[in-house]
Motif scaffolding. Structure first.
Motif, PDB file in Angstrom:
ATOM      1  N   SER A 177      -0.869 -83.397  33.996  1.00 17.71           N
ATOM      2  CA  SER A 177      -0.678 -81.944  34.084  1.00 17.71           C
ATOM      3  C   SER A 177      -0.412 -81.483  35.510  1.00 17.71           C
ATOM      4  O   SER A 177       0.057 -80.358  35.714  1.00 17.71           O
ATOM      5  N   LEU A 178      -0.699 -82.331  36.494  1.00 19.25           N
ATOM      6  CA  LEU A 178      -0.436 -81.968  37.884  1.00 19.25           C
ATOM      7  C   LEU A 178       1.058 -81.945  38.184  1.00 19.25           C
ATOM      8  O   LEU A 178       1.496 -81.312  39.145  1.00 19.25           O
ATOM      9  N   GLY A 179       1.840 -82.653  37.361  1.00 23.15           N
ATOM     10  CA  GLY A 179       3.269 -82.739  37.623  1.00 23.15           C
ATOM     11  C   GLY A 179       3.960 -81.391  37.616  1.00 23.15           C
ATOM     12  O   GLY A 179       4.838 -81.114  38.447  1.00 23.15           O
ATOM     13  N   GLN A 180       3.569 -80.518  36.683  1.00 24.27           N
ATOM     14  CA  GLN A 180       4.231 -79.225  36.558  1.00 24.27           C
ATOM     15  C   GLN A 180       3.994 -78.330  37.770  1.00 24.27           C
ATOM     16  O   GLN A 180       4.957 -77.790  38.329  1.00 24.27           O
ATOM     17  N   PRO A 181       2.729 -78.124  38.211  1.00 23.62           N
ATOM     18  CA  PRO A 181       2.554 -77.293  39.408  1.00 23.62           C
ATOM     19  C   PRO A 181       3.147 -77.908  40.666  1.00 23.62           C
ATOM     20  O   PRO A 181       3.602 -77.182  41.551  1.00 23.62           O
ATOM     21  N   ILE A 182       3.170 -79.249  40.754  1.00 19.31           N
ATOM     22  CA  ILE A 182       3.812 -79.889  41.907  1.00 19.31           C
ATOM     23  C   ILE A 182       5.301 -79.588  41.911  1.00 19.31           C
ATOM     24  O   ILE A 182       5.889 -79.223  42.935  1.00 19.31           O
ATOM     25  N   SER A 183       5.925 -79.739  40.743  1.00 15.37           N
ATOM     26  CA  SER A 183       7.352 -79.435  40.619  1.00 15.37           C
ATOM     27  C   SER A 183       7.629 -77.978  40.955  1.00 15.37           C
ATOM     28  O   SER A 183       8.588 -77.660  41.672  1.00 15.37           O
ATOM     29  N   GLY A 184       6.788 -77.074  40.440  1.00 19.68           N
ATOM     30  CA  GLY A 184       6.973 -75.658  40.727  1.00 19.68           C
ATOM     31  C   GLY A 184       6.773 -75.307  42.186  1.00 19.68           C
ATOM     32  O   GLY A 184       7.397 -74.378  42.704  1.00 19.68           O
ATOM     33  N   SER A 185       5.902 -76.054  42.872  1.00 17.64           N
ATOM     34  CA  SER A 185       5.646 -75.788  44.291  1.00 17.64           C
ATOM     35  C   SER A 185       6.780 -76.276  45.183  1.00 17.64           C
ATOM     36  O   SER A 185       7.075 -75.674  46.212  1.00 17.64           O
ATOM     37  N   VAL A 186       7.408 -77.385  44.784  1.00 18.38           N
ATOM     38  CA  VAL A 186       8.456 -77.997  45.598  1.00 18.38           C
ATOM     39  C   VAL A 186       9.779 -77.243  45.501  1.00 18.38           C
ATOM     40  O   VAL A 186      10.594 -77.278  46.427  1.00 18.38           O
ATOM     41  N   ASN A 187       9.999 -76.530  44.409  1.00 13.79           N
ATOM     42  CA  ASN A 187      11.282 -75.845  44.202  1.00 13.79           C
ATOM     43  C   ASN A 187      11.633 -74.901  45.339  1.00 13.79           C
ATOM     44  O   ASN A 187      12.799 -74.770  45.711  1.00 13.79           O
ATOM     45  N   ILE A 188      10.636 -74.236  45.910  1.00 15.36           N
ATOM     46  CA  ILE A 188      10.915 -73.283  46.979  1.00 15.36           C
ATOM     47  C   ILE A 188      11.524 -73.980  48.193  1.00 15.36           C
ATOM     48  O   ILE A 188      12.370 -73.412  48.896  1.00 15.36           O
ATOM     49  N   LEU A 189      11.140 -75.226  48.436  1.00 14.28           N
ATOM     50  CA  LEU A 189      11.715 -75.989  49.548  1.00 14.28           C
ATOM     51  C   LEU A 189      13.183 -76.300  49.282  1.00 14.28           C
ATOM     52  O   LEU A 189      14.008 -76.285  50.203  1.00 14.28           O
ATOM     53  N   ILE A 190      13.510 -76.588  48.023  1.00 17.28           N
ATOM     54  CA  ILE A 190      14.908 -76.862  47.661  1.00 17.28           C
ATOM     55  C   ILE A 190      15.751 -75.608  47.841  1.00 17.28           C
ATOM     56  O   ILE A 190      16.850 -75.659  48.415  1.00 17.28           O
ATOM     57  N   TYR A 191      15.248 -74.468  47.364  1.00 15.30           N
ATOM     58  CA  TYR A 191      15.989 -73.218  47.518  1.00 15.30           C
ATOM     59  C   TYR A 191      16.203 -72.903  48.997  1.00 15.30           C
ATOM     60  O   TYR A 191      17.297 -72.494  49.403  1.00 15.30           O
ATOM     61  N   TYR A 192      15.165 -73.068  49.784  1.00 17.99           N
ATOM     62  CA  TYR A 192      15.231 -72.734  51.211  1.00 17.99           C
ATOM     63  C   TYR A 192      16.224 -73.637  51.939  1.00 17.99           C
ATOM     64  O   TYR A 192      16.953 -73.193  52.827  1.00 17.99           O
ATOM     65  N   LYS A 193      16.252 -74.900  51.553  1.00 24.90           N
ATOM     66  CA  LYS A 193      17.110 -75.861  52.227  1.00 24.90           C
ATOM     67  C   LYS A 193      18.575 -75.710  51.825  1.00 24.90           C
ATOM     68  O   LYS A 193      19.481 -75.837  52.668  1.00 24.90           O
ATOM     69  N   MET A 194      18.842 -75.418  50.559  1.00 27.94           N
ATOM     70  CA  MET A 194      20.207 -75.488  50.040  1.00 27.94           C
ATOM     71  C   MET A 194      20.865 -74.146  49.770  1.00 27.94           C
ATOM     72  O   MET A 194      22.075 -74.104  49.544  1.00 27.94           O
ATOM     73  N   ALA A 195      20.117 -73.062  49.773  1.00 27.58           N
ATOM     74  CA  ALA A 195      20.694 -71.749  49.477  1.00 27.58           C
ATOM     75  C   ALA A 195      20.560 -70.842  50.700  1.00 27.58           C
ATOM     76  O   ALA A 195      19.449 -70.432  51.054  1.00 27.58           O
ATOM     77  N   SER A 196      21.676 -70.548  51.340  1.00 30.86           N
ATOM     78  CA  SER A 196      21.646 -69.770  52.578  1.00 30.86           C
ATOM     79  C   SER A 196      21.171 -68.338  52.334  1.00 30.86           C
ATOM     80  O   SER A 196      20.415 -67.786  53.144  1.00 30.86           O
ATOM     81  N   LYS A 197      21.610 -67.718  51.221  1.00 34.67           N
ATOM     82  CA  LYS A 197      21.165 -66.352  50.925  1.00 34.67           C
ATOM     83  C   LYS A 197      19.666 -66.313  50.668  1.00 34.67           C
ATOM     84  O   LYS A 197      18.971 -65.402  51.137  1.00 34.67           O
ATOM     85  N   PHE A 198      19.176 -67.291  49.926  1.00 35.39           N
ATOM     86  CA  PHE A 198      17.735 -67.352  49.667  1.00 35.39           C
ATOM     87  C   PHE A 198      16.984 -67.511  50.986  1.00 35.39           C
ATOM     88  O   PHE A 198      15.964 -66.834  51.206  1.00 35.39           O
TER      89      PHE A 198
END
Length: 386
Positions: free
Chosen positions: A344-365
């Protein structure tokens, strides 16, 4: 991780007072049969080992869950500021909302388990009530996250395969309708559990209080309905969503490599003043803009993290089907509970990491996020002082 009593004789559970100090998880004992996860009888792990591992998992889970709550709150705030003129913003916001809700449900479960461990007398049966007020919703919401991720991956596949028609096929209104449909089909069935189980108030003679508990509805229709919807919505649909995400992600990776190879060959040919060879398929694939390509790469990263976090869940679902005793009421119930908590830890870990992906790859974000947390303002003030 989330369990409830399935006794067909509606046996009332009372706290075993002689066991409460030695083993906090032995707070509810069925005098005819051990029925609750907190009364754990036989299994691979001893009482002491299970208590230590379980308490450690509660703290670990809550730390990760707190991160998921904070990061997904920021993601939602950023996308609200960005607006929903882009279909991708709608689907990614829905994903963040689901991840946030999952984190809240896990927090509710962790709180009840922590209070039970410390012998806090709750006015309800902890394991049974949390199963109906958080456990079922958590399981089905995980399926919702899987299907939203599958939709996002499929949407980007269309961007690659039919780049000239994607604006017509994928619109903000269509995306919103699709997300609502996914939620209705995957999450709303979690409330069907109230057909099989219901809340009751029971008098506890040991504590001399009335507590809230749950009992099964033993009608043939309720039992058959539970089996059918559990298989369909609890096993088949999550595995199907996972398969779609996996296939779409592999397809996106292959197509991105083709596009990159075609663009490199064109660049090389132009640098040598040579007319590039015509390749209609590659040319059609390469018509997507650089912005779309970055979005596709971001979706691939999100899907890859989801796949890694969801593989253990798929394995546990298969084990529950193949091995009769590897469940929360079987011989290996303790091992199943610990495995469920770890997975069950996988889901919150995945949800926590997404913000790093958005920040790294989306300039507007990244720009809106920096303004939201006032990073740009602090840097500007620092430069002015210098």
């Amino acid at each position: 991780m989330y369990v409830h009593s399935t006794d067909e004789d509606n046996t009332t559970c009372y706290p075993a007072m002689d066991q409460m100090t030695d083993n906090p998880f032995h707070q509810w004992e069925d005098h005819s049969e051990v029925s609750s996860v907190l009364t754990l009888a036989s299994g691979i792990l001893t009482d002491e080992q299970f208590n230590i591992i379980f308490l450690f998992m509660i703290y670990t889970s809550q730390i990760i869950t707190n991160c998921a709550i904070i990061t997904n709150s920021l993601v939602i705030a950023v996308f609200v500021k960005l607006g929903f003129s882009e279909p991708s913003n709608i689907s990614l916001t829905a994903l963040a909302i689901c991840d946030f809700t999952l984190a809240v449900l896990i927090t509710w479960n962790n709180l009840c388990n922590w209070l039970t461990y410390h012998n806090v007398r709750l006015p309800f049966h902890s394991a049974n009530v949390t199963a109906l007020t958080g456990g079922a919703q958590w399981a089905f919401l995980s399926s919702t996250v899987a299907w939203i991720t599958a939709f996002i991956s499929f949407e980007r596949c269309l961007c690659i395969l039919v780049p000239l028609k994607v604006r017509i096929l994928i619109t903000p209104r269509g995306t919103f309708v699709a997300i609502i449909f996914i939620i209705i089909v995957t999450f709303c069935p979690s409330f069907f559990i109230y057909i099989r189980y219901k809340f009751v108030w029971e008098f506890n003679p040991y504590l001399n209080i009335t507590i809230l508990n749950t009992i099964p509805v033993n009608s043939e229709f309720a039992i058959l309905f539970e089996k059918i919807y559990t298989v369909i919505f609890g096993v088949i649909m999550p595995l199907l969503a996972f398969s779609i995400v996996l296939i779409c992600t592999l397809l996106l990776v292959v197509q991105l490599r083709k596009i990159s190879s075609w663009r490199m060959s064109v660049t090389s040919a132009k640098s040598q003043c040579v007319q590039p060879e015509e390749n209609p398929a590659a040319s059609s694939e390469a018509r997507i803009s650089q912005k779309e390509e970055r979005l596709v790469r971001m979706v691939v990263a999100i899907a890859a993290i989801f796949i890694m976090s969801y593989v253990p869940t798929c394995i546990l679902l298969v084990c529950d089907i193949v091995f009769d005793e590897f469940n929360q009421f079987g011989v290996y119930r303790r091992l199943s509970i610990v495995a469920g908590y770890i997975i069950s830890l996988g889901q919150p870990i995945s949800g926590s990491v997404n913000i790093l992906i958005y920040y790294k790859m989306a300039s507007k974000f990244r720009s809106v996020f920096r303004r939201l947390v006032r990073v740009d303002r602090h840097e500007q003030e620092r430069h002015e002082l210098e």
